[in-house]
Design a protein around this motif. Structure first.
Motif, PDB file in Angstrom:
ATOM      1  N   GLY A   1       5.854   6.345  -1.373  1.00 45.50           N
ATOM      2  CA  GLY A   1       7.235   5.928  -1.601  1.00 45.50           C
ATOM      3  C   GLY A   1       7.381   4.886  -2.682  1.00 45.50           C
ATOM      4  N   GLU A   2       6.420   3.933  -2.760  1.00 42.41           N
ATOM      5  CA  GLU A   2       6.528   2.865  -3.755  1.00 42.41           C
ATOM      6  C   GLU A   2       6.258   3.351  -5.172  1.00 42.41           C
ATOM      7  OE1 GLU A   2       2.329   2.434  -1.910  1.00 42.41           O
ATOM      8  OE2 GLU A   2       4.360   3.055  -1.319  1.00 42.41           O
ATOM      9  N   LEU A   3       5.747   4.596  -5.312  1.00 42.73           N
ATOM     10  CA  LEU A   3       5.496   5.152  -6.639  1.00 42.73           C
ATOM     11  C   LEU A   3       6.459   6.276  -6.999  1.00 42.73           C
ATOM     12  CD1 LEU A   3       1.579   5.346  -6.697  1.00 42.73           C
ATOM     13  CD2 LEU A   3       3.066   3.460  -7.394  1.00 42.73           C
ATOM     14  N   ALA A   4       7.388   6.582  -6.120  1.00 41.78           N
ATOM     15  CA  ALA A   4       8.292   7.715  -6.337  1.00 41.78           C
ATOM     16  C   ALA A   4       9.103   7.573  -7.621  1.00 41.78           C
ATOM     17  CB  ALA A   4       9.222   7.876  -5.135  1.00 41.78           C
ATOM     18  N   GLU A   5       9.451   6.351  -7.989  1.00 41.27           N
ATOM     19  CA  GLU A   5      10.262   6.149  -9.194  1.00 41.27           C
ATOM     20  C   GLU A   5       9.508   6.549 -10.463  1.00 41.27           C
ATOM     21  OE1 GLU A   5      10.717   1.988 -10.624  1.00 41.27           O
ATOM     22  OE2 GLU A   5       9.685   1.445  -8.758  1.00 41.27           O
ATOM     23  N   TYR A   6       8.177   6.513 -10.403  1.00 38.63           N
ATOM     24  CA  TYR A   6       7.386   6.848 -11.582  1.00 38.63           C
ATOM     25  C   TYR A   6       7.118   8.348 -11.697  1.00 38.63           C
ATOM     26  CZ  TYR A   6       6.456   1.842 -11.339  1.00 38.63           C
ATOM     27  OH  TYR A   6       6.589   0.486 -11.275  1.00 38.63           O
ATOM     28  N   PHE A   7       7.144   9.052 -10.578  1.00 40.81           N
ATOM     29  CA  PHE A   7       6.857  10.487 -10.574  1.00 40.81           C
ATOM     30  C   PHE A   7       7.962  11.245  -9.829  1.00 40.81           C
ATOM     31  CE2 PHE A   7       2.780   8.153 -10.314  1.00 40.81           C
ATOM     32  CZ  PHE A   7       2.207   8.529 -11.528  1.00 40.81           C
ATOM     33  N   PRO A   8       9.209  11.148 -10.278  1.00 43.24           N
ATOM     34  CA  PRO A   8      10.341  11.709  -9.507  1.00 43.24           C
ATOM     35  C   PRO A   8      10.293  13.218  -9.336  1.00 43.24           C
ATOM     36  CG  PRO A   8      11.034  11.062 -11.718  1.00 43.24           C
ATOM     37  CD  PRO A   8       9.654  10.539 -11.538  1.00 43.24           C
ATOM     38  N   GLU A   9       9.622  13.919 -10.253  1.00 39.44           N
ATOM     39  CA  GLU A   9       9.624  15.383 -10.210  1.00 39.44           C
ATOM     40  C   GLU A   9       8.384  15.955  -9.538  1.00 39.44           C
ATOM     41  OE1 GLU A   9       7.089  14.660 -13.834  1.00 39.44           O
ATOM     42  OE2 GLU A   9       8.513  13.599 -12.543  1.00 39.44           O
ATOM     43  N   LEU A  10       7.472  15.084  -9.091  1.00 37.22           N
ATOM     44  CA  LEU A  10       6.208  15.565  -8.537  1.00 37.22           C
ATOM     45  C   LEU A  10       6.169  15.416  -7.018  1.00 37.22           C
ATOM     46  CD1 LEU A  10       3.575  14.103 -11.045  1.00 37.22           C
ATOM     47  CD2 LEU A  10       4.526  16.418 -10.982  1.00 37.22           C
ATOM     48  N   PRO A  11       5.738  16.475  -6.303  1.00 35.19           N
ATOM     49  CA  PRO A  11       5.583  16.350  -4.849  1.00 35.19           C
ATOM     50  C   PRO A  11       4.256  15.698  -4.473  1.00 35.19           C
ATOM     51  CG  PRO A  11       5.101  18.595  -5.515  1.00 35.19           C
ATOM     52  CD  PRO A  11       5.560  17.871  -6.757  1.00 35.19           C
ATOM     53  N   GLU A  12       3.240  15.840  -5.349  1.00 35.53           N
ATOM     54  CA  GLU A  12       1.919  15.308  -5.045  1.00 35.53           C
ATOM     55  C   GLU A  12       1.341  14.573  -6.251  1.00 35.53           C
ATOM     56  OE1 GLU A  12      -0.048  18.225  -1.707  1.00 35.53           O
ATOM     57  OE2 GLU A  12      -0.241  18.833  -3.822  1.00 35.53           O
ATOM     58  N   ILE A  13       0.357  13.744  -5.974  1.00 31.14           N
ATOM     59  CA  ILE A  13      -0.302  12.954  -7.001  1.00 31.14           C
ATOM     60  C   ILE A  13      -1.791  12.869  -6.647  1.00 31.14           C
ATOM     61  CG2 ILE A  13      -0.188  10.623  -6.012  1.00 31.14           C
ATOM     62  CD1 ILE A  13       0.946  11.579  -9.542  1.00 31.14           C
ATOM     63  N   VAL A  14      -2.641  12.689  -7.651  1.00 23.28           N
ATOM     64  CA  VAL A  14      -4.076  12.522  -7.419  1.00 23.28           C
ATOM     65  C   VAL A  14      -4.400  11.029  -7.492  1.00 23.28           C
ATOM     66  CG1 VAL A  14      -6.409  13.116  -8.162  1.00 23.28           C
ATOM     67  CG2 VAL A  14      -4.547  14.781  -8.410  1.00 23.28           C
ATOM     68  N   THR A  15      -5.061  10.518  -6.462  1.00 21.27           N
ATOM     69  CA  THR A  15      -5.379   9.097  -6.391  1.00 21.27           C
ATOM     70  C   THR A  15      -6.888   8.889  -6.468  1.00 21.27           C
ATOM     71  OG1 THR A  15      -3.434   8.647  -5.023  1.00 21.27           O
ATOM     72  CG2 THR A  15      -5.171   6.988  -5.014  1.00 21.27           C
ATOM     73  N   TYR A  16      -7.303   7.936  -7.301  1.00 22.62           N
ATOM     74  CA  TYR A  16      -8.707   7.561  -7.451  1.00 22.62           C
ATOM     75  C   TYR A  16      -8.862   6.114  -6.971  1.00 22.62           C
ATOM     76  CZ  TYR A  16      -8.911  11.637 -10.510  1.00 22.62           C
ATOM     77  OH  TYR A  16      -8.835  12.917 -11.025  1.00 22.62           O
ATOM     78  N   ARG A  17      -9.876   5.855  -6.172  1.00 22.99           N
ATOM     79  CA  ARG A  17     -10.156   4.506  -5.664  1.00 22.99           C
ATOM     80  C   ARG A  17     -11.525   4.073  -6.172  1.00 22.99           C
ATOM     81  NH1 ARG A  17     -11.104   4.021  -0.673  1.00 22.99           N
ATOM     82  NH2 ARG A  17      -9.981   2.104  -0.147  1.00 22.99           N
ATOM     83  N   ARG A  18     -11.550   2.875  -6.793  1.00 22.93           N
ATOM     84  CA  ARG A  18     -12.807   2.393  -7.391  1.00 22.93           C
ATOM     85  C   ARG A  18     -13.012   0.926  -7.068  1.00 22.93           C
ATOM     86  NH1 ARG A  18     -11.747   2.833 -13.202  1.00 22.93           N
ATOM     87  NH2 ARG A  18      -9.597   2.755 -12.484  1.00 22.93           N
ATOM     88  N   LEU A  19     -14.269   0.550  -6.884  1.00 24.47           N
ATOM     89  CA  LEU A  19     -14.656  -0.842  -6.662  1.00 24.47           C
ATOM     90  C   LEU A  19     -15.486  -1.296  -7.849  1.00 24.47           C
ATOM     91  CD1 LEU A  19     -14.897  -3.364  -4.788  1.00 24.47           C
ATOM     92  CD2 LEU A  19     -17.000  -2.320  -3.895  1.00 24.47           C
ATOM     93  N   ARG A  20     -15.149  -2.462  -8.399  1.00 22.22           N
ATOM     94  CA  ARG A  20     -15.899  -3.013  -9.527  1.00 22.22           C
ATOM     95  C   ARG A  20     -16.656  -4.265  -9.093  1.00 22.22           C
ATOM     96  NH1 ARG A  20     -10.755  -2.327 -12.267  1.00 22.22           N
ATOM     97  NH2 ARG A  20     -10.699  -0.373 -13.428  1.00 22.22           N
ATOM     98  N   ARG A  21     -17.886  -4.365  -9.603  1.00 18.18           N
ATOM     99  CA  ARG A  21     -18.730  -5.509  -9.305  1.00 18.18           C
ATOM    100  C   ARG A  21     -19.183  -6.172 -10.599  1.00 18.18           C
ATOM    101  NH1 ARG A  21     -20.613  -5.400  -4.041  1.00 18.18           N
ATOM    102  NH2 ARG A  21     -20.206  -3.455  -2.895  1.00 18.18           N
TER     103      ARG A  21
END
Length: 262
Positions: free
Chosen positions: A133-153
């Protein structure tokens, strides 16, 4: 007087470190753009890369700038402790150099790349799901999005410094090699590996308190202060292609923004 340490001597000029290419923006200081691009190349270099930089003349030709501009860029990196310059011997990357200065941004994409380079990155996972929901304004026409999670050291101590979530358009994610994310920041991967024509990035930095996932990943107490960075990347058509949400340890990072008068 204690003599200065002798820099390593490469076997031949061809063994010099090879920096990335750069498309210059004539609206920004050239020395700054060159220093940030070279900084990102140094911090993101392969472990077996040469420590010797090309000559000032070779670097100036590589970036398409004057030797004076190149010297100013190298002086910036020398003052930061990333390189050392030795008369008649050349310029060398400091093997144990660590970033110590605040993140300084002048509107350059290479500055964004540089601020995230030089750390050990672990891809925690990725997958496709509904647009939050907090990203809906950036992708108004998309039902789905691909999310990547990364940890940096930290590259020297191994201490966790930040963790990132990137929400990427599915059509862009389909062309992305996840192995690139273990070496380079998402901005560089999108621009140089995927071929996205980035038009602008909008940055927001705010103070927050560490939630349970952040406290665990960054090894900090729950509710301790962190810096929460949001970067929205637009392509040449004005579409949002990536929204990066990065949580930085508050005791490890500061940001400085300089506004240049015309």
């Amino acid at each position: 007087m204690t003599p200065s340490p002798t820099p390593p001597s490469p076997s031949s000029p061809s063994s010099s470190f090879a920096p990335d290419s750069l498309v210059l923006n004539r609206k920004l200081p050239l020395w700054y753009q060159v220093s940030q691009s070279l900084r990102a190349s140094i911090l993101g270099r392969a472990p077996d890369a040469s420590l010797r930089l090309p000559t000032e003349e070779q670097l100036a030709a590589h970036y398409g700038v004057s030797v004076l501009t190149m010297r100013q860029a190298l002086k910036e990196l020398e003052e930061e402790g990333l390189i050392s310059r030795h008369r008649r011997r050349g310029t060398f990357i400091e093997p144990g150099a660590r970033r110590g200065s605040p993140r300084r941004l002048l509107g350059s994409i290479d500055a964004i790349v540089a601020q995230q380079s030089g750390e050990l990155t672990t891809v925690l996972g990725h997958g496709t799901g509904p647009v939050p929901g907090e990203l809906a304004e950036y992708f108004p026409e998309l039902p789905e999005i691909v999310t990547y999670r990364r940890l940096r050291r930290d590259g020297e101590s191994g201490e966790p410094t930040n963790w990132a979530e990137n929400a990427v358009r599915p059509d862009i994610a389909a062309r992305l090699d996840i192995r690139d994310l273990e070496r380079w920041p998402m901005t560089k991967v999108l621009r140089d590996s995927v071929g996205v024509r980035i038009s602008r990035i909008t940055d927001t930095v705010e103070a927050r308190l560490a939630d349970p996932p952040t406290a665990e990943l960054l090894a900090v107490p729950l509710l301790s202060p962190i810096l929460h960075y949001t970067g929205v990347t637009y392509d040449g058509d004005g579409r949002v292609v990536d929204v990066a949400r990065i949580r930085y340890r508050g005791d490890r990072f500061s940001f400085s923004v300089t506004v240049e008068a015309e």
